[in-house]
Design a protein around this motif. Structure first.
Motif, PDB file in Angstrom:
ATOM      1  N   LEU A  36     -62.828 -40.231  27.486  1.00 22.67           N
ATOM      2  CA  LEU A  36     -63.173 -39.436  26.312  1.00 22.67           C
ATOM      3  C   LEU A  36     -64.423 -39.972  25.617  1.00 22.67           C
ATOM      4  O   LEU A  36     -65.310 -39.220  25.215  1.00 22.67           O
ATOM      5  N   ARG A  37     -64.487 -41.293  25.492  1.00 20.52           N
ATOM      6  CA  ARG A  37     -65.664 -41.910  24.872  1.00 20.52           C
ATOM      7  C   ARG A  37     -66.933 -41.579  25.641  1.00 20.52           C
ATOM      8  O   ARG A  37     -67.971 -41.282  25.047  1.00 20.52           O
ATOM      9  N   SER A  40     -67.848 -37.961  25.189  1.00 20.88           N
ATOM     10  CA  SER A  40     -68.422 -37.792  23.865  1.00 20.88           C
ATOM     11  C   SER A  40     -69.879 -38.248  23.837  1.00 20.88           C
ATOM     12  O   SER A  40     -70.750 -37.557  23.312  1.00 20.88           O
ATOM     13  N   ALA A  41     -70.137 -39.405  24.437  1.00 19.26           N
ATOM     14  CA  ALA A  41     -71.505 -39.934  24.459  1.00 19.26           C
ATOM     15  C   ALA A  41     -72.427 -39.034  25.283  1.00 19.26           C
ATOM     16  O   ALA A  41     -73.574 -38.785  24.906  1.00 19.26           O
ATOM     17  N   ALA A  44     -73.706 -35.920  23.432  1.00 20.34           N
ATOM     18  CA  ALA A  44     -74.606 -36.091  22.281  1.00 20.34           C
ATOM     19  C   ALA A  44     -75.977 -35.492  22.577  1.00 20.34           C
ATOM     20  O   ALA A  44     -76.549 -35.718  23.636  1.00 20.34           O
ATOM     21  N   GLY A  45     -76.469 -34.727  21.652  1.00 21.33           N
ATOM     22  CA  GLY A  45     -77.781 -34.117  21.825  1.00 21.33           C
ATOM     23  C   GLY A  45     -77.728 -32.751  22.496  1.00 21.33           C
ATOM     24  O   GLY A  45     -78.733 -32.038  22.529  1.00 21.33           O
ATOM     25  N   HIS A 133     -63.742 -32.264  20.113  1.00 20.43           N
ATOM     26  CA  HIS A 133     -64.407 -32.622  21.364  1.00 20.43           C
ATOM     27  C   HIS A 133     -64.451 -31.430  22.305  1.00 20.43           C
ATOM     28  O   HIS A 133     -65.456 -31.184  22.968  1.00 20.43           O
ATOM     29  N   ARG A 136     -67.088 -29.108  21.310  1.00 21.51           N
ATOM     30  CA  ARG A 136     -68.408 -29.596  21.733  1.00 21.51           C
ATOM     31  C   ARG A 136     -68.655 -29.359  23.215  1.00 21.51           C
ATOM     32  O   ARG A 136     -69.784 -29.072  23.621  1.00 21.51           O
ATOM     33  N   GLU A 260     -75.547 -26.632   7.641  1.00 27.61           N
ATOM     34  CA  GLU A 260     -75.803 -28.034   7.939  1.00 27.61           C
ATOM     35  C   GLU A 260     -74.923 -28.939   7.085  1.00 27.61           C
ATOM     36  O   GLU A 260     -74.378 -29.930   7.571  1.00 27.61           O
ATOM     37  N   ARG A 264     -72.275 -31.519   8.595  1.00 25.95           N
ATOM     38  CA  ARG A 264     -72.396 -32.943   8.314  1.00 25.95           C
ATOM     39  C   ARG A 264     -71.081 -33.476   7.741  1.00 25.95           C
ATOM     40  O   ARG A 264     -70.598 -34.536   8.133  1.00 25.95           O
ATOM     41  N   LEU A 267     -68.562 -33.921  10.495  1.00 24.91           N
ATOM     42  CA  LEU A 267     -68.785 -35.107  11.323  1.00 24.91           C
ATOM     43  C   LEU A 267     -68.426 -36.379  10.568  1.00 24.91           C
ATOM     44  O   LEU A 267     -67.908 -37.332  11.143  1.00 24.91           O
ATOM     45  N   ARG A 268     -68.689 -36.375   9.269  1.00 25.49           N
ATOM     46  CA  ARG A 268     -68.327 -37.521   8.441  1.00 25.49           C
ATOM     47  C   ARG A 268     -66.819 -37.748   8.545  1.00 25.49           C
ATOM     48  O   ARG A 268     -66.364 -38.855   8.786  1.00 25.49           O
ATOM     49  N   VAL A 271     -65.860 -38.966  12.181  1.00 26.46           N
ATOM     50  CA  VAL A 271     -66.188 -40.378  12.427  1.00 26.46           C
ATOM     51  C   VAL A 271     -65.203 -41.264  11.676  1.00 26.46           C
ATOM     52  O   VAL A 271     -64.661 -42.233  12.217  1.00 26.46           O
TER      53      VAL A 271
ATOM     54  N   LEU B 291     -71.419 -44.298   6.336  1.00 23.66           N
ATOM     55  CA  LEU B 291     -70.770 -43.149   6.960  1.00 23.66           C
ATOM     56  C   LEU B 291     -71.680 -41.928   6.893  1.00 23.66           C
ATOM     57  O   LEU B 291     -71.816 -41.178   7.862  1.00 23.66           O
ATOM     58  N   ALA B 295     -72.993 -39.928  10.143  1.00 27.68           N
ATOM     59  CA  ALA B 295     -72.736 -38.492  10.333  1.00 27.68           C
ATOM     60  C   ALA B 295     -74.058 -37.773  10.608  1.00 27.68           C
ATOM     61  O   ALA B 295     -74.133 -36.885  11.461  1.00 27.68           O
ATOM     62  N   GLY B 301     -77.759 -35.528  17.010  1.00 28.48           N
ATOM     63  CA  GLY B 301     -77.623 -35.762  18.444  1.00 28.48           C
ATOM     64  C   GLY B 301     -78.076 -37.151  18.879  1.00 28.48           C
ATOM     65  O   GLY B 301     -78.209 -37.416  20.063  1.00 28.48           O
ATOM     66  N   ASP B 304     -72.883 -40.341  19.206  1.00 28.51           N
ATOM     67  CA  ASP B 304     -71.670 -39.530  19.276  1.00 28.51           C
ATOM     68  C   ASP B 304     -70.628 -40.107  18.319  1.00 28.51           C
ATOM     69  O   ASP B 304     -70.774 -41.238  17.849  1.00 28.51           O
ATOM     70  N   PHE B 306     -67.675 -41.445  18.566  1.00 31.51           N
ATOM     71  CA  PHE B 306     -66.993 -42.709  18.874  1.00 31.51           C
ATOM     72  C   PHE B 306     -67.901 -43.909  18.633  1.00 31.51           C
ATOM     73  O   PHE B 306     -67.488 -44.903  18.041  1.00 31.51           O
TER      74      PHE B 306
END
Lengths: 341, 341
Positions: A36-37, A40-41, A44-45, A133, A136, A260, A264, A267-268, A271, B291, B295, B301, B304, B306
């Motif tokens: 999963l990690r 997720s990585a 990104a992007g 996830h 995404r 946005e 944001r 995502l905060r 995380v 944080l 975020a 991007g 990620d 994690f």
């Protein structure tokens, strides 16, 4: 589990629109596998393009039918659609119900549609934590729209609003009066309201009551007045209006910067939740026996829950993995070398 | 907030059955005031006598009416009853709805009944965390029975089951078919099922469907077969049968040791939750800015969730309060000297 290089390969294939790779990636995130990690990585992007729409409402309002009708309407416009049906309310069964898995049959052969059911993983009180996830993955796979549908009402509705760019609250005539809607806490979270089964008696009344209650509700985003759309999802009536309302909200959010801000904030929270889950996980290791004793003490009236919690917190032995503070650092340090199994 | 010695005094008065002191104590725990710890400590040893019954079910099944009818039936038997109506589904309003506060009017002048509404305090995904404390206040005040009623369905039902010795799941004819009940996850948690509004069409069908689905459901407590009781709460029909079913379950649990097991498990969860809440609180201090940045990085991007969570965990500055491990110890050490404000 795939070796490391396969995750990058799966993401490439998924981005090229290969359904099998999309399915594989969602399975990896759903299983909360060590991969999963990596997934997720690797994503990104490649995300942030899809319009994420959450649908929620009490059982019986026609969520599944409305989702299916929205897919039909959006496909007619040439948009690709990902559907994620999340069932957060059944922590005991651990599997999505057959009903969810088969009900989108009519779209099964359409290559512009991807449908997936996810069961809750028992993450108490909440949506499957894999849901963001999975969203995404669908986003990176090029879905123009991701529809997230939840089963159940109450808290899950609030959480859907947290996952989505646009939250649609579905109601149906005769499903209970206004105070019930207010109790469910849905007035504050809906960006678009949809009175489905509008061919039934009472649709106009439901709309009127809803309008009145909305006018008395304090919303976070004052610049947007949530529209109320009437639909008959089984016949498709009003569904194009619903799509228009969704697109208007999206455009409004983009123009105002609210999109946005919302993303944001989302995502905060995500995380923070991942970090806290890790804290909890570490915290729980090695404390089971002590907790058992302390619960027994509270049960016998020898202490109270707060004092017991203090004792539990103080009971971290420095020998087994050190303080939690150190545990964080360890985790952060070795996260780069985690091998998928 | 009262000075320290007043909490002990309030508990004494509440134990003597003084309603004003009960109200005061519940307000203290509901406000999550610093006095909450003291109240909790002062109640230790004075609880565990009351039979705690949780009522849950979808909006419209008649929860309030059934609660009221149960109070009437139990009062006729000479039992004292505390009612706690918890609304976990509206984190935004922060106050119980007027409807809840007024609906028990008919019992307002009965000194053997204590009714209290509590709103959720926004404890995400859950019942007000003050609820178990409020239950203990009513228990210590000598209530023979504490009825806990929740608003909303889904996850909150599961949590009511966690709070109660006996969980009653209410249904009504025509509120949706069996699969909806299964989706809501209620089959596994109900100790007693009640089909209310049994004078309506479809009551027998609902009972039959429920019976079939229950027979296919894996329950934790295999020795107990949940009865299904038909009631018309508005007329009182069947309510004595419901009371009998509740008492049978209670007696069964006492005899089998399941009551003590359930209560111990409940306290284990509560102690753990208080400890984890304290961990989270400490964790959140001083990390807001970081944080926010993280975020933003995920949104753009650049990373990620994690990896961002790892960085958040690694970002504990040793200067401001030390590691979390130390924070626990500090907290445990100074908890004895906390002054109520």
């Amino acid at each position: 589990m795939p070796p490391r290089h396969d995750v990058a390969d799966l993401v490439s294939r998924a981005r090229a629109g290969e359904a099998r790779s999309v399915a594989r990636l969602i399975s990896l995130v759903e299983a909360e596998s060590p991969a999963l990690r990596e997934v997720s990585a690797a994503l990104a992007g490649h995300t942030g393009r899809a319009q994420v729409i959450g649908l929620t409402g009490a059982p019986g309002v026609g969520k599944s039918t409305t989702t299916s009708a929205l897919v039909t309407a959006m496909r007619r416009q040439g948009r690709t659609v990902g559907v994620l049906a999340v069932d957060p309310s059944s922590p005991f069964t651990g599997g999505a119900l057959l009903g969810d898995r088969i009900r989108m049959e009519e779209h099964a052969t359409d290559r512009g549609v991807y449908v997936r059911s996810m069961a809750s993983r028992g993450h108490l009180g909440g949506l499957s934590w894999a849901a963001p996830h999975a969203i995404r993955v669908l986003d990176a796979a090029g879905c123009d729209v991701v529809l997230v549908e939840t089963v159940g009402v109450g808290q899950s509705e609030v959480e859907v609003a947290g996952l989505a760019d646009t939250a649609v609250v579905l109601l149906a005539p005769g499903m209970g009066d206004g105070i019930q809607a207010a109790k469910a806490g849905i007035l504050e979270i809906g960006d678009v309201f949809c009175v489905n089964k509008a061919d039934r008696d009472g649709a106009a009344t439901t709309r009127r009551e809803l309008r009145t209650m909305l006018s008395m509700t304090q919303r976070t985003d004052d610049a947007w007045t949530p529209p109320i759309v009437l639909t008959v999802a089984t016949t498709g009536e009003g569904v194009d209006d619903l799509v228009s309302a969704l697109d208007e909200h999206h455009a409004h959010q983009q123009a105002s910067g609210a999109l946005e801000r919302r993303r944001r904030a989302r995502l905060r929270r995500e995380v923070e939740q991942i970090a806290l889950a890790e804290v909890s996980r570490r915290f729980e290791l090695g404390r089971r026996d002590r907790l058992e004793e302390l619960a027994e003490d509270v049960l016998a009236g020898r202490t109270d829950p707060f004092t017991a919690a203090d004792e539990l917190l103080a009971a971290t032995p420095d020998g087994q993995g050190g303080t939690l503070g150190r545990a964080f650092t360890d985790r952060a340090a070795d996260s780069g070398t985690t091998e998928p199994c």
